[in-house]
Design a protein around this motif. Structure first.
Motif, PDB file in Angstrom:
ATOM      1  N   MET A 166       9.929 167.718  16.969  1.00  0.00           N
ATOM      2  CA  MET A 166      11.075 168.519  16.037  1.00  0.00           C
ATOM      3  C   MET A 166      10.060 168.175  15.247  1.00  0.00           C
ATOM      4  SD  MET A 166      13.934 166.919  16.062  1.00  0.00           S
ATOM      5  CE  MET A 166      14.060 167.953  18.327  1.00  0.00           C
ATOM      6  N   TYR A 167      10.423 169.462  14.241  1.00  0.00           N
ATOM      7  CA  TYR A 167       9.859 170.106  13.041  1.00  0.00           C
ATOM      8  C   TYR A 167       8.937 168.969  11.898  1.00  0.00           C
ATOM      9  CZ  TYR A 167      10.758 174.962  14.607  1.00  0.00           C
ATOM     10  OH  TYR A 167      10.661 175.765  15.739  1.00  0.00           O
ATOM     11  N   ILE A 168      10.590 167.955  11.705  1.00  0.00           N
ATOM     12  CA  ILE A 168       9.722 166.645  10.857  1.00  0.00           C
ATOM     13  C   ILE A 168      10.621 165.745  11.350  1.00  0.00           C
ATOM     14  CG2 ILE A 168       9.121 165.942   8.350  1.00  0.00           C
ATOM     15  CD1 ILE A 168       9.892 168.512   7.489  1.00  0.00           C
ATOM     16  N   ALA A 169       9.846 164.490  11.645  1.00  0.00           N
ATOM     17  CA  ALA A 169      10.653 163.060  11.719  1.00  0.00           C
ATOM     18  C   ALA A 169      10.558 161.884  10.830  1.00  0.00           C
ATOM     19  CB  ALA A 169      10.704 163.083  12.897  1.00  0.00           C
ATOM     20  N   GLY A 170      11.133 161.458   9.934  1.00  0.00           N
ATOM     21  CA  GLY A 170      10.929 160.999   8.926  1.00  0.00           C
ATOM     22  C   GLY A 170      12.360 160.138   8.893  1.00  0.00           C
ATOM     23  N   TYR A 171      11.746 159.446   7.705  1.00  0.00           N
ATOM     24  CA  TYR A 171      12.826 158.458   6.792  1.00  0.00           C
ATOM     25  C   TYR A 171      11.934 158.050   5.656  1.00  0.00           C
ATOM     26  CZ  TYR A 171       9.214 156.002   9.763  1.00  0.00           C
ATOM     27  OH  TYR A 171       7.904 155.252  10.235  1.00  0.00           O
ATOM     28  N   THR A 172      13.094 157.625   4.908  1.00  0.00           N
ATOM     29  CA  THR A 172      13.151 156.807   2.864  1.00  0.00           C
ATOM     30  C   THR A 172      13.460 156.178   3.375  1.00  0.00           C
ATOM     31  OG1 THR A 172      13.075 159.895   2.448  1.00  0.00           O
ATOM     32  CG2 THR A 172      13.873 158.091   1.147  1.00  0.00           C
ATOM     33  N   PRO A 173      12.957 155.129   2.042  1.00  0.00           N
ATOM     34  CA  PRO A 173      14.467 153.371   1.727  1.00  0.00           C
ATOM     35  C   PRO A 173      15.159 154.049   0.529  1.00  0.00           C
ATOM     36  CG  PRO A 173      11.884 153.473   1.078  1.00  0.00           C
ATOM     37  CD  PRO A 173      11.714 154.994   2.016  1.00  0.00           C
ATOM     38  N   THR A 174      16.496 152.862   0.905  1.00  0.00           N
ATOM     39  CA  THR A 174      17.139 153.410  -0.196  1.00  0.00           C
ATOM     40  C   THR A 174      17.333 152.222  -0.924  1.00  0.00           C
ATOM     41  OG1 THR A 174      18.758 153.478   1.551  1.00  0.00           O
ATOM     42  CG2 THR A 174      17.989 155.929   1.122  1.00  0.00           C
ATOM     43  N   GLY A 175      17.511 150.931  -0.663  1.00  0.00           N
ATOM     44  CA  GLY A 175      17.766 150.187  -0.878  1.00  0.00           C
ATOM     45  C   GLY A 175      17.012 148.573  -0.281  1.00  0.00           C
ATOM     46  N   GLU A 176      17.032 147.719  -0.579  1.00  0.00           N
ATOM     47  CA  GLU A 176      16.610 146.317   0.332  1.00  0.00           C
ATOM     48  C   GLU A 176      16.814 146.028   1.096  1.00  0.00           C
ATOM     49  OE1 GLU A 176      14.110 144.455  -1.495  1.00  0.00           O
ATOM     50  OE2 GLU A 176      14.630 145.938  -2.699  1.00  0.00           O
ATOM     51  N   ASP A 177      17.426 146.767   1.682  1.00  0.00           N
ATOM     52  CA  ASP A 177      18.781 146.552   3.112  1.00  0.00           C
ATOM     53  C   ASP A 177      18.647 147.809   4.019  1.00  0.00           C
ATOM     54  OD1 ASP A 177      17.943 143.776   3.474  1.00  0.00           O
ATOM     55  OD2 ASP A 177      20.108 143.863   1.958  1.00  0.00           O
TER      56      ASP A 177
END
Length: 377
Positions: free
Chosen positions: A206-217
């Motif tokens: 992939m060009y980019i693989a990522g993740y971002t937290p959006t809440g406590e869970d």
């Protein structure tokens, strides 16, 4: 009291709600016409930079946004392959100034609910299943058409009705979003304790693989690939595609793969870009937000720029008085070059990835955008 007393807004998204909040709480009569049947209860996540958070502060909704999302400072880069080693921890510039984190992630429907509730509480009238389909602009007013019929006469019509804006078309601006060559899979999943900020993997399939937290869970994960025609893909097939394409990525991606299901709201969209050169208005009708400009999410500035459009337009409507040529000159002076810079920079970063440019100065590009948007519009 402002000389503008009655405003129609096409759309119900970030830009539309932000403008409605500002105007309605100062006594302006605001009608929001949204073609959607209601506030969306589905979606994945959104990354918000500091200048977007600053705008929420001005709108008086920052505390609610902060409580609903996950604020963080910093960005980590990981390598693909076994162990997913962290290759860089990068402090992020706080573009919102003192009192705001560098960024945050949140669930898109939560943001929509907060902004919509604030607009209605301020006094805006929200009309669902109501699409602005035409308008007739006069010297000092505009007649608005909704669902093919007359809806009233207003001092101003604001087209905040998205990428494929009917208002933009109605006022004769022949411009359409262009695909940039990339597509993105997004999914909403649970957050493991180790994920405390955005992490990106460059390289691998992939060009980019990522993740971002959006809440406590919770968090949202994403994979950026060459744009594909994923037509008629079922929810089950979308989950399996994300699982298969993420196999080269270790670390928290192991948790993501295990957690992916049809409840993850897996969705796929193309990266697009466009920006109206010159004036965004035609007489008493103007377009803002995605109707005026759009960019790939490579620098995560789409929502922030829509908020800035609304903030500047609202400020001028409440401060300047008459909507004359001087009004439009100031609006365009404050918004066109800045929004264009963000669009061009976001596209440039994507082009470098498509071209496989190893000598590209990505940190320098991102830093230059951050420096520019750190100064209020």
């Amino acid at each position: 009291m402002t000389a503008t007393t009655r405003v129609a807004i096409a759309g119900g998204g970030v830009a539309a709600c932000a403008l409605a909040i500002q105007l309605a709480r100062e006594g302006v009569e605001v009608d929001m016409f949204d073609k959607a049947a209601g506030v969306s209860a589905l979606g994945s996540g959104i990354t918000l930079q500091g200048n977007a958070l600053r705008a929420f502060g001005h709108l008086g909704v920052w505390e609610e946004v902060q409580a609903a999302g996950y604020a963080f400072n910093g960005l980590s880069l990981r390598a693909p392959g076994p162990g997913a080693p962290v290759v860089a921890d990068m402090p992020e510039m706080s573009m919102g100034g003192p009192g705001f984190p560098a960024g945050m992630g949140m669930y898109r429907p939560d943001l929509a609910r907060i902004l919509t509730d604030a607009a209605v509480a301020a006094g805006a009238r929200l009309h669902h299943s109501s699409e602005v389909t035409g308008c007739t602009t006069r010297d000092d007013s505009v007649d608005v058409e909704v669902n093919g019929g007359p809806a009233g006469t207003y001092d101003l019509l604001v087209g905040a009705d998205g990428l494929h804006s009917r208002v933009r078309e109605a006022i004769g601006i022949d411009l359409h979003p262009r695909r940039t060559g990339m597509g993105i899979w997004r999914a909403f999943v649970s957050r493991p304790a180790e994920v405390t900020h955005t992490e990106l993997y460059y390289g691998g399939p992939m060009y980019i693989a990522g993740y971002t937290p959006t809440g406590e869970d919770t968090m949202y994960a994403f994979l950026v690939e060459d744009a594909q025609e994923h037509v008629d893909v079922s929810d089950e097939e979308a989950v399996e595609i994300m699982r298969a394409q993420s196999m080269a990525y270790d670390g928290p991606w192991n948790h993501i793969r295990a957690d992916l299901s049809t409840a993850s709201h897996v969705n796929y969209t193309w990266f697009t870009e466009h920006v109206i050169e010159g004036a965004w208005n035609r007489g008493r009708t103007v377009v803002i937000g995605d109707a005026a400009h759009s960019c790939p999410p490579t620098i995560a500035q789409g929502a922030a720029q829509a908020l800035e459009d609304a903030e500047v337009l609202g400020e001028l409507l409440l401060r300047r008085g008459p909507i004359d040529q001087a009004f439009w000159d100031e609006f365009h002076e404050r918004r066109v070059d800045r929004a264009t810079m963000v669009v061009r920079s976001s596209v440039q970063l994507g082009d470098w990835l498509l071209e496989g440019r190893r000598d590209a100065d990505v940190p320098g590009l991102v830093a230059s955008v951050a420096q520019r948007v750190s100064v209020p519009a």
